[in-house]
Write an enzyme that holds these catalytic residues in place. Structure first.
Site, PDB file in Angstrom:
ATOM      1  N   HIS A 111       0.865  -1.181   0.000  1.00 57.08           N
ATOM      2  CA  HIS A 111       0.000   0.000   0.000  1.00 57.08           C
ATOM      3  C   HIS A 111       0.906   1.236   0.000  1.00 57.08           C
ATOM      4  CE1 HIS A 111      -4.273   1.500   1.156  1.00 57.08           C
ATOM      5  NE2 HIS A 111      -3.566   2.553   0.768  1.00 57.08           N
ATOM      6  N   GLU A 156      -4.550  -0.204  -5.166  1.00 63.53           N
ATOM      7  CA  GLU A 156      -4.740   0.880  -6.126  1.00 63.53           C
ATOM      8  C   GLU A 156      -3.507   1.215  -6.971  1.00 63.53           C
ATOM      9  OE1 GLU A 156      -6.323   4.388  -4.314  1.00 63.53           O
ATOM     10  OE2 GLU A 156      -8.165   3.418  -3.715  1.00 63.53           O
ATOM     11  N   GLU A 364     -12.671  -0.446   0.430  1.00 62.52           N
ATOM     12  CA  GLU A 364     -12.656   0.888   1.053  1.00 62.52           C
ATOM     13  C   GLU A 364     -13.889   1.641   0.611  1.00 62.52           C
ATOM     14  OE1 GLU A 364      -9.197   3.468   0.412  1.00 62.52           O
ATOM     15  OE2 GLU A 364      -7.869   1.735   0.655  1.00 62.52           O
ATOM     16  N   TYR A 426     -11.293  10.531   8.341  1.00 63.59           N
ATOM     17  CA  TYR A 426     -12.153   9.477   7.800  1.00 63.59           C
ATOM     18  C   TYR A 426     -12.652   8.500   8.872  1.00 63.59           C
ATOM     19  CZ  TYR A 426     -11.009  10.185   2.792  1.00 63.59           C
ATOM     20  OH  TYR A 426     -10.897  10.660   1.516  1.00 63.59           O
TER      21      TYR A 426
HETATM   22  C1  BGP Z   1      -7.518   5.529  -1.294  1.00 63.64           C
HETATM   23  C2  BGP Z   1      -6.299   4.961  -0.640  1.00 63.64           C
HETATM   24  C3  BGP Z   1      -6.199   5.173   0.819  1.00 63.64           C
HETATM   25  C4  BGP Z   1      -6.857   6.425   1.364  1.00 63.64           C
HETATM   26  C5  BGP Z   1      -8.142   6.762   0.669  1.00 63.64           C
HETATM   27  C6  BGP Z   1      -8.656   8.159   0.951  1.00 63.64           C
HETATM   28  O1  BGP Z   1      -7.196   5.958  -2.574  1.00 63.64           O
HETATM   29  O2  BGP Z   1      -6.198   3.583  -0.864  1.00 63.64           O
HETATM   30  O3  BGP Z   1      -4.885   5.004   1.193  1.00 63.64           O
HETATM   31  O4  BGP Z   1      -5.994   7.457   1.537  1.00 63.64           O
HETATM   32  O5  BGP Z   1      -8.061   6.642  -0.730  1.00 63.64           O
HETATM   33  O6  BGP Z   1      -8.015   9.068   0.111  1.00 63.64           O
HETATM   34  P1  BGP Z   1      -7.429  10.435   0.625  1.00 63.64           P
HETATM   35  O7  BGP Z   1      -6.660  10.098   1.858  1.00 63.64           O
HETATM   36  O8  BGP Z   1      -6.567  10.958  -0.470  1.00 63.64           O
HETATM   37  O9  BGP Z   1      -8.604  11.298   0.876  1.00 63.64           O
END
Ligand code: BGP
Length: 468
Positions: A111, A156, A364, A426
């Site tokens: 990750h 991702e 997620e 989050y």
């Molecule tokens: C996804 C990733 C995570 C997390 C999430 C929220 O793309 O897998 O690691 O960060 O998004 O995104 P952000 O933190 O940019 O708001």
């Protein structure tokens, strides 16, 4: 029927902290954020020291699974591939704590926290990183697969390579199409190489990949829009999902790319590995759909809002000659410009299931909000509404026969949000960074516990019209 997995998802760099502890090597994110003087994950949520409390809170919040990643720089010390026993011991403790609480570990091998010693030899632009990754993956299988039965090779690859090599807002901070294609290709090759290792080693369990899923919608039904949608689907989804699930990089995508880049790195023997070693399941991270129209004008432009309300409305995607993203006026958006569109999850699961016929996990889903963690009780009704609509979408797709096997909230507790820092929260549990990193369940934490305990019966159920 296997038990539906309900839980939260994290990533090592975003939550662990302890960046210099336990024999951990430096990662590309440490170096990049330190060098640029940006907010970093040196401490993050301090999960490295507080994982027991965090996992206990998951249990008390009703979760039966925890999706987390293994920090490569904790496990492999150097370019020679030497193992760090303290790193192995740390993840043994995480896994064992999960199992003590009846929580199924769901492990991401990579990750994004690439060891800096690999970045220094070119990172994902160097084929040697595929070999190093496969070695790392095998060490993980050997050490943990007696207890871990759910593996994913990458989190991702699309988002990581676009951000690092095309948009340039993530390390290594480049803006180069050819490098984007190379890094993406090597990641997908490495993914297949890890699957080969997993199959040949006859480890028990299943292995998949996690994709930043963006179902593509068009502004109308014209042929021009249909063609633009195909370009967009290749760009956002197919080069990960087709490659991992069918073992084929889409031919029309290769045709387009060959006009602008040298594809000679794609060796026939690599393509054979990709063809043969496909995944058992697909993990979909869903935040929003993309609505697109045919390309009209302007240079390729990719602007991501990493500044929240200060930059609201600035996000933009134009891929010259292919398509342009549009922002439907009637939709709602978060402060970081993410459209809120739960129907996209419902339609997206249906289309993925129809196309690939592989089990799906929603690995997620969540919403980033500004919150005041010093409050006694954080009332995050917005998050509850968001999750309620999205879980409804998952349940609808499931009831219609799609094989969806789990839902993970991003995230079980507040953590570092890459370039957005810690102000973009989050978590179901707040972390009071100003007050000794104290943990405080938000209202969504209790709400999600009730959802899980009722197996989704407390969700506001409604059907969606078919839009795709
Ligand atoms: C996804 C990733 C995570 C997390 C999430 C929220 O793309 O897998 O690691 O960060 O998004 O995104 P952000 O933190 O940019 O708001």
């Amino acid at each position: 029927m296997t038990e539906f997995l309900w839980g939260g998802a994290t990533a090592s760099y975003q939550c662990e902290g302890g960046w210099k502890e336990g024999g951990r090597a430096e990662s590309m994110w440490d170096r990049y954020l330190h060098d640029h003087g940006l907010e970093n994950g040196d401490v993050a949520s301090d999960h490295f020291h507080r994982y027991q409390e965090d996992i206990r809170m998951m249990k008390e919040g009703g979760h039966n699974s925890y999706r987390f990643s293994i920090a490569w720089p904790r496990i492999i010390k150097n370019l020679e591939g030497d193992i760090n026993p303290e790193g192995i011991a740390f993840y043994n403790q995480i896994i064992d704590t999960c199992l003590e609480y009846g929580i199924t570990p769901f492990v991401t091998i990579f990750h994004w926290d690439l060891p800096q010693y690999l970045e220094e030899i070119g990172g994902w632009l160097n084929r040697r990183t595929c070999e190093a990754y496969t070695h790392f993956a095998k060490i993980c299988f050997d050490a943990f697969s007696d207890r871990v039965k759910h593996w994913t090779t990458f989190n991702e690859p699309r988002y990581y390579t676009f951000s690092g090599y095309l948009i340039g807002n993530y390390p290594p901070g480049h803006q180069n199409l050819s490098e984007t294609v190379t890094s993406a290709y090597y990641m997908m090759l490495a993914s297949a190489m890890a699957v080969r290792e997993f199959r040949q080693g006859k480890y028990k369990g299943q292995i998949g990949i996690v994709h930043s899923f963006a179902p593509v919608y068009g502004v109308d039904n014209t042929v021009r829009t249909k063609i633009a949608m195909r370009y967009a689907d290749n760009f956002f989804n197919n080069w990960i999902l087709d490659t991992a699930a069918f073992g084929e990089i889409p031919g029309d995508l290769l045709g387009e790319l060959s006009k602008v880049c040298d594809l000679s790195i794609m060796l026939p023997e690599d393509l054979e590995i990709i063809r043969k070693y496909t995944v058992d399941f697909l993990g979909l991270n869903y935040y929003a759909r993309v609505m697109i129209k045919p390309y009209e004008t302007g240079e390729t432009t990719l602007i991501v809002n990493n500044a929240g309300s200060k930059a609201k409305g600035t996000s933009q995607t134009i891929i010259k000659g292919w398509f342009e993203q549009v922002r439907p006026e009637s939709s709602r958006y978060t402060e970081w410009d993410t459209e809120i569109f739960p129907e996209g999850l419902y339609e997206g699961i249906r289309s993925v299931w129809k196309k690939y016929h592989l089990p799906v996990y929603i690995t997620e889903n969540g919403i980033g909000l500004y919150e005041d963690a010093s409050e006694e009780q954080i009332k995050d009704q917005e998050r509850i509404n968001f999750m309620d609509m999205h879980i409804n979408a998952v349940l609808n797709a499931r009831e219609e026969g799609c094989d969806v096997r789990g839902y993970y909230a991003w995230s079980p507790f507040d953590l570092y949000s890459w370039k957005n820092g810690t102000e973009k929260r989050y978590g179901l549990v707040a972390i009071d960074y100003e007050n000794g990193l104290a943990r405080k369940p938000k209202e969504s934490y209790y709400w999600f516990r009730d959802v899980i305990q009722s197996q989704g019966k407390t969700i506001n159920r409604k059907k969606y019209e078919e839009v795709l």
